[in-house]
Design a protein around this motif. Structure first.
Motif: not given
Ligand SMILES: N[C@H]1[C@H](O)[C@@H](Sc2ccccc2)[C@@H]2OC[C@H]1O2
Length: 326
Positions: A210-214, A225-230, A291-298, A300-305
């Motif tokens: 469980a975790s809540s993020w934007y 693109l997700l937080p690097s921890g995930m 699945i790759q990190s979104s950290d550089a973007l600031g 997360s992006i649920f893209g086509d994958v």
């Protein structure tokens, strides 16, 4: 009023293109529908020849309903650094039988290298909120915003498929395109995106974290693109996976069986099959992860994958996103 249009994946499902009719008589161009931006722009007779690679053009001089928007310009830079700019017309735009009589159609007088190389795509059709449209001095609405009040329901749905034809539906929900129940969740549109708060994630059959993020739902982004921890937790479950700085992300041995990735939206669980996380082969034996990190973007992006494993409702009436498996 409602309509549906097919959307066809390019190689690696890196983008999806849909036919759009512009002008009178109608000129059909294939555009990249982008829920992550809000400009409708297209290659035209005004796009420099040395910035094109055979793209089909819209030519406003051949349309009896085209009108130049005097003094209007546009200039956009996307998350991946690509950019385009130019001047603006209004014309009749139809998608799948849904027609907007006076839609701002942005003519490209400059496009950056990745657009120049993308021969199959004549431009982008923004489906984010008009608050991030770049036309000046008067900001313009998206096709969906202009059509919304005439639609049977103020929504569009996205049904992308892995290496197969999918569809964008406007004004109605086609129950044959998903399974189970649709889970609706509030949209945070404060940044002009279809933003939402996932409620957690799970790798394969392991426990749910469980975790809540934007995050935003962005059809114009290829990857998840997700937080690097995930991301680290996912790839730690794949033998031979490693972060390869030269490739700019996680790679793994192509013959590895990949675990599924499940994300939460409130109590709902969206399941992405493991093989969807094999984005493309770099060499015969090494593949690049989806699945790759979104950290550089600031953010997360649920893209086509992710989106190609889901049926998603973009509801502009109550500003919600609806998620369902399929
Ligand atoms: N919303 C996305 C947008 O559609 C693309 S623009 C694009 C660039 C080259 C080729 C195809 C599309 C870019 O990548 C992520 C974000 O910005």
């Amino acid at each position: 009023n409602f309509g549906t249009v097919e959307t066809i994946p390019e190689a690696f499902d890196r983008e999806y293109l849909s036919p759009v009719q512009i002008g009178t008589p109608p000129q059909t161009v294939n555009l990249n529908f982008d829920t992550g931006s809000a400009d409708l722009w297209v290659n035209t007779n005004e796009t420099p020849e040395n910035q094109q690679n055979g793209q089909v053009e819209y030519n406003p001089t051949l349309s009896s309903t085209a009108k130049k928007m005097e003094g209007a310009t546009w200039d956009i830079t996307y998350g991946d650094g690509s950019a385009s700019s130019g001047i603006v017309y209004t014309d009749v735009v139809s998608i799948g039988g849904v027609t907007v009589q006076s839609q701002a159609v942005e003519s490209a007088q400059q496009v950056s290298s990745s657009f120049q190389a993308d021969a199959a795509s004549s431009g982008l059709l923004g489906l984010a909120y008009g608050t991030i449209n770049t036309v000046q001095p008067v900001q313009q609405k998206t096709f969906f915003e202009n059509a919304m009040n005439d639609l049977a329901s103020p929504l569009f749905t996205v049904n992308l498929m892995k290496q197969a034809a999918g569809s964008y539906d406007f004004g109605y929900i086609n129950a044959s395109e998903y399974t189970g129940e649709i889970q609706y969740t509030p949209v945070d549109n404060s940044r002009g995106f279809w933003g939402f708060n996932p409620s957690g994630f799970q790798v394969g059959n392991s426990s749910f974290n469980a975790s809540s993020w934007y995050a935003i739902a962005d059809t114009g982004t290829s990857l998840l693109l997700l937080p690097s921890g995930m991301v680290d937790i996912y790839w730690s479950a794949v033998s031979g996976a490693k972060f390869d700085a030269l490739q700019g992300g996680y790679t793994f041995p192509c013959n590895t069986t990949l675990p599924s990735f499940t994300f939460g939206v409130e109590e709902y669980r969206g399941v992405i099959p493991g093989h969807f996380m094999n984005y493309a082969a770099i060499t015969k034996t090494t593949c690049f992860g989806g699945i790759q990190s979104s950290d550089a973007l600031g953010f997360s992006i649920f893209g086509d994958v992710a989106l190609k494993a889901q049926f998603v409702v973009f509801d502009g009436g109550d500003n919600t996103l609806g998620w369902a498996n399929k």
